[in-house]
Design a protein around this motif. Sequence first.
Motif, mmCIF file in Angstrom:
data_model
loop_
_atom_site.group_PDB
_atom_site.id
_atom_site.type_symbol
_atom_site.label_atom_id
_atom_site.label_comp_id
_atom_site.label_asym_id
_atom_site.label_seq_id
_atom_site.Cartn_x
_atom_site.Cartn_y
_atom_site.Cartn_z
ATOM 1 N N ARG A 40 28.242 -9.090 -7.755
ATOM 2 C CA ARG A 40 28.231 -8.156 -6.623
ATOM 3 C C ARG A 40 29.437 -8.397 -5.731
ATOM 4 O O ARG A 40 29.752 -9.529 -5.387
ATOM 5 C CB ARG A 40 26.922 -8.396 -5.851
ATOM 6 N N GLY A 41 30.140 -7.309 -5.370
ATOM 7 C CA GLY A 41 31.237 -7.401 -4.418
ATOM 8 C C GLY A 41 30.815 -6.822 -3.086
ATOM 9 O O GLY A 41 29.637 -6.518 -2.881
ATOM 10 N N ARG A 42 31.757 -6.663 -2.186
ATOM 11 C CA ARG A 42 31.446 -6.102 -0.878
ATOM 12 C C ARG A 42 31.141 -4.617 -0.977
ATOM 13 O O ARG A 42 31.554 -3.949 -1.907
ATOM 14 C CB ARG A 42 32.646 -6.276 0.068
ATOM 15 N N GLN A 43 30.420 -4.143 0.020
ATOM 16 C CA GLN A 43 30.161 -2.718 0.205
ATOM 17 C C GLN A 43 29.570 -2.062 -1.039
ATOM 18 O O GLN A 43 30.001 -0.978 -1.450
ATOM 19 C CB GLN A 43 31.437 -2.008 0.642
ATOM 20 N N GLY A 44 28.653 -2.780 -1.664
ATOM 21 C CA GLY A 44 27.927 -2.223 -2.803
ATOM 22 C C GLY A 44 28.718 -2.150 -4.103
ATOM 23 O O GLY A 44 28.221 -1.620 -5.090
ATOM 24 N N ALA A 45 29.935 -2.680 -4.096
ATOM 25 C CA ALA A 45 30.738 -2.647 -5.330
ATOM 26 C C ALA A 45 30.215 -3.694 -6.308
ATOM 27 O O ALA A 45 29.576 -4.668 -5.904
ATOM 28 C CB ALA A 45 32.198 -2.919 -5.006
ATOM 29 N N SER A 46 30.489 -3.483 -7.587
ATOM 30 C CA SER A 46 30.141 -4.538 -8.540
ATOM 31 C C SER A 46 31.359 -5.457 -8.678
ATOM 32 O O SER A 46 32.469 -5.106 -8.281
ATOM 33 C CB SER A 46 29.735 -3.945 -9.881
ATOM 34 N N GLY A 113 41.189 -12.871 -5.976
ATOM 35 C CA GLY A 113 39.806 -13.276 -5.721
ATOM 36 C C GLY A 113 39.243 -12.597 -4.501
ATOM 37 O O GLY A 113 39.927 -11.805 -3.841
ATOM 38 N N GLY A 114 37.981 -12.921 -4.223
ATOM 39 C CA GLY A 114 37.326 -12.320 -3.060
ATOM 40 C C GLY A 114 36.204 -13.214 -2.565
ATOM 41 O O GLY A 114 35.719 -14.098 -3.287
ATOM 42 N N VAL A 115 35.822 -12.983 -1.331
ATOM 43 C CA VAL A 115 34.744 -13.746 -0.693
ATOM 44 C C VAL A 115 33.690 -12.750 -0.210
ATOM 45 O O VAL A 115 34.035 -11.728 0.380
ATOM 46 C CB VAL A 115 35.279 -14.538 0.533
ATOM 47 N N LEU A 116 32.456 -13.050 -0.497
ATOM 48 C CA LEU A 116 31.343 -12.200 -0.059
ATOM 49 C C LEU A 116 30.389 -13.075 0.745
ATOM 50 O O LEU A 116 29.869 -14.051 0.218
ATOM 51 C CB LEU A 116 30.617 -11.642 -1.288
#
Length: 248
Positions: A40-46, A113-116
Amino acid sequence: MARCISYSVVGSTQEVALRLAKEGAPHGTAVRAETQMLGRGRQGASWASPKGGLYLSMVVRPDLAVLPLLSLGVGMELRDLLAPHAKHGTIQIKWPNDLLAIPAHGGHARKLGGVLTDVVTRPGIDTYAVVGVGINVQGRRSDLPPDLEPNVVFLSEISPGPVAEKELEKPVRAAILQACTRLADPKVREGLPSALAPHLYGVGKPVAVEGVRGTFVGVGPKGEALVEVHGESSPRTFEAGELRLEVA
Ligand code: BTN
């Protein structure tokens, strides 16, 4: 360090860590997986999670004042951790949570990369957060969704030496804990916007956020994006949203 539970395949490490947190798992409890079926990513993204990436979520129980700055604080620590790998370029933080690799000699910024961060408040019981980190460490480009592939970079592609996702697990866990510890100091929180400034992507550039067009001028004391709109005397603030650069 608290325990880290490892899976080869899981739906989402974030959901497992949220469940453990609800059951009372202590600060620092981590969950890692080699692949995720429902990342799962931010704002409902996968979040595409093929083999070769680092997918890790950690339960944290910091002071409440830390929570609004947690994603950016973790982003800063991760940037510091990964920067030595950027052979020909830099790593920048794109508000609010992306780690981008910026090539030194042209070419477009790509997502490393990303942080959730999921914050949970149970009135009268407790407040905690689960910080999820996804890093594209290595892998096959053909395993990436075709629409994302051109905008993704693997750490292995910018690193001077070999990198393995397993070796990043402990430093990434330490980076999340370090962000919590450092941000507990009010002076560090006050200084975060200026500490971030040199590493923020898109400062001074035209942007669109939540339908508003202006110039991105940085991050405010609560981690909010500051956007100057033509003709307005003070910048507009955005606590959440997607910052879209109008010109690369
Ligand atoms: C983003 O850029 O949108 C944030 C992505 C965060 C992905 C990580 S991977 C580990 C953890 N588990 C998830 O399902 N998501 C986070």
